[in-house]
Design a protein around this motif. Structure first.
Motif, mmCIF file in Angstrom:
data_model
loop_
_atom_site.group_PDB
_atom_site.id
_atom_site.type_symbol
_atom_site.label_atom_id
_atom_site.label_comp_id
_atom_site.label_asym_id
_atom_site.label_seq_id
_atom_site.Cartn_x
_atom_site.Cartn_y
_atom_site.Cartn_z
ATOM 1 N N ARG A 1 2.257 6.962 -5.488
ATOM 2 C CA ARG A 1 1.363 5.835 -5.199
ATOM 3 C C ARG A 1 0.962 5.231 -6.545
ATOM 4 O O ARG A 1 0.221 5.841 -7.310
ATOM 5 C CB ARG A 1 0.115 6.336 -4.464
ATOM 6 C CG ARG A 1 -1.001 5.306 -4.355
ATOM 7 C CD ARG A 1 -2.344 5.989 -4.077
ATOM 8 N NE ARG A 1 -2.658 6.986 -5.108
ATOM 9 C CZ ARG A 1 -3.662 7.864 -4.999
ATOM 10 N NH1 ARG A 1 -4.406 7.901 -3.928
ATOM 11 N NH2 ARG A 1 -3.890 8.732 -5.977
ATOM 12 N N ASP B 1 -4.236 4.435 -0.236
ATOM 13 C CA ASP B 1 -4.814 5.757 -0.049
ATOM 14 C C ASP B 1 -4.929 6.105 1.432
ATOM 15 O O ASP B 1 -4.647 7.244 1.839
ATOM 16 C CB ASP B 1 -6.199 5.828 -0.708
ATOM 17 C CG ASP B 1 -6.130 5.798 -2.224
ATOM 18 O OD1 ASP B 1 -5.034 6.035 -2.768
ATOM 19 O OD2 ASP B 1 -7.160 5.547 -2.855
ATOM 20 N N VAL C 1 6.606 11.372 -2.941
ATOM 21 C CA VAL C 1 5.979 10.060 -2.770
ATOM 22 C C VAL C 1 5.050 9.784 -3.943
ATOM 23 O O VAL C 1 4.209 10.624 -4.296
ATOM 24 C CB VAL C 1 5.184 9.984 -1.448
ATOM 25 C CG1 VAL C 1 4.412 8.670 -1.367
ATOM 26 C CG2 VAL C 1 6.124 10.097 -0.258
ATOM 27 N N HIS D 1 6.200 15.684 -0.643
ATOM 28 C CA HIS D 1 5.292 16.106 -1.707
ATOM 29 C C HIS D 1 4.665 14.857 -2.307
ATOM 30 O O HIS D 1 5.378 13.973 -2.783
ATOM 31 C CB HIS D 1 6.042 16.885 -2.793
ATOM 32 C CG HIS D 1 5.179 17.224 -3.974
ATOM 33 N ND1 HIS D 1 4.209 18.211 -3.917
ATOM 34 C CD2 HIS D 1 5.112 16.697 -5.221
ATOM 35 C CE1 HIS D 1 3.600 18.288 -5.086
ATOM 36 N NE2 HIS D 1 4.129 17.379 -5.896
ATOM 37 N N PHE D 2 3.349 14.790 -2.248
ATOM 38 C CA PHE D 2 2.648 13.658 -2.829
ATOM 39 C C PHE D 2 2.256 13.991 -4.256
ATOM 40 O O PHE D 2 1.547 14.968 -4.503
ATOM 41 C CB PHE D 2 1.410 13.307 -2.010
ATOM 42 C CG PHE D 2 0.523 12.291 -2.670
ATOM 43 C CD1 PHE D 2 0.989 11.014 -2.930
ATOM 44 C CD2 PHE D 2 -0.771 12.610 -3.036
ATOM 45 C CE1 PHE D 2 0.191 10.079 -3.556
ATOM 46 C CE2 PHE D 2 -1.575 11.681 -3.657
ATOM 47 C CZ PHE D 2 -1.102 10.410 -3.916
ATOM 48 N N LEU E 1 -1.514 7.123 2.818
ATOM 49 C CA LEU E 1 -1.097 8.448 2.384
ATOM 50 C C LEU E 1 -1.914 9.550 3.058
ATOM 51 O O LEU E 1 -1.378 10.598 3.424
ATOM 52 C CB LEU E 1 -1.196 8.556 0.867
ATOM 53 C CG LEU E 1 -0.107 7.788 0.123
ATOM 54 C CD1 LEU E 1 -0.438 7.669 -1.355
ATOM 55 C CD2 LEU E 1 1.236 8.467 0.292
ATOM 56 N N ARG F 1 -0.381 12.517 5.436
ATOM 57 C CA ARG F 1 -0.694 13.927 5.250
ATOM 58 C C ARG F 1 -1.204 14.558 6.543
ATOM 59 O O ARG F 1 -0.785 15.653 6.926
ATOM 60 C CB ARG F 1 -1.754 14.078 4.158
ATOM 61 C CG ARG F 1 -1.230 13.968 2.733
ATOM 62 C CD ARG F 1 -2.388 13.902 1.789
ATOM 63 N NE ARG F 1 -2.035 14.237 0.421
ATOM 64 C CZ ARG F 1 -2.885 14.179 -0.602
ATOM 65 N NH1 ARG F 1 -4.124 13.791 -0.404
ATOM 66 N NH2 ARG F 1 -2.496 14.504 -1.822
#
Length: 210
Positions: A113, A31, A111, A45-46, A34, A38
């Motif tokens: 996670r 986290d 992306v 684009h997550f 990411l 950002r």
């Protein structure tokens, strides 16, 4: 006559959008990586994961996760709205299909996670995705991180560390490993960004189909 491989990049075309899977053990800092990507404004684009777990302090619905009830999550499974899903530590997590398809169709890198089991599922569905394993600087460092979270009792903490050891043994699923050492978050982010840049220059681009 010698046959030459034509690469669209030579004609000024935009590179193919990438599907990047970032995985690793719980507590390794996925986290945090990411969030930093950002904040740096990296163009991707997550895909926000859907989860049935309760929202933690400071988390935002639709940004950190799509927080849904267990009943709603089961509906999403039944309606095949999820590319991949799993029950993790008694809670459901899953990847919405529509976000990936819409983002890649618009030319944006995507992306994901997810945990290691989820990465294995995506590997079977989309072997041309890029798989990055985020690892701690050391097992002791991972233990400290999990202890600082204070979200598990001692027994649950030990269980997470056992799972992490099993996950570390599955590196063959991945294309790259990136160490996320304490106080070196930007170094990990820079490595991931470098991987993305290099993948864009492949002579034989990855072709992801979902």
């Amino acid at each position: 006559m010698t046959e030459y491989h034509y690469n669209p990049l030579l004609a000024g075309a935009q590179p193919q959008p990438l599907l990047i899977v970032i995985s690793g053990p719980s507590g390794v800092g996925k986290d945090s990586v990411l969030m930093r990507m950002r904040k740096l404004g990296l163009p991707f684009h997550f895909v926000v994961t859907a989860t049935s777990r309760a929202r933690r302090p400071g988390e935002l619905d639709g940004y950190d996760y799509h927080f849904v009830s267990e009943e709603r999550f089961r509906e999403m499974i039944a309606n095949e709205e999820l590319l991949e899903w799993a029950e993790v530590y008694g809670q459901y997590k899953g990847i919405p299909r529509f976000e990936i398809r819409e983002a890649m169709a618009s030319g944006r890198d995507v992306v994901l996670r997810i945990n290691v089991d989820g990465a294995a599922t995506i590997k079977a569905l989309a072997p041309e995705a890029i798989f990055i394993f985020l690892a701690p600087g050391s097992p002791e460092e991972l233990r400290r991180r999990l202890m600082l979270r204070r979200t598990e009792d001692p027994a649950a903490l030990e269980r997470r560390l056992e799972v992490a050891a099993d996950e570390m043994a599955r590196l063959e699923l991945f294309d790259y490993v990136v160490l996320n050492r304490e106080d070196q978050l930007d170094e990990a982010v820079n490595q991931i960004h470098s991987i993305m840049i290099a993948e864009k220059q492949r002579v034989f681009p990855r072709q992801v189909a979902l």
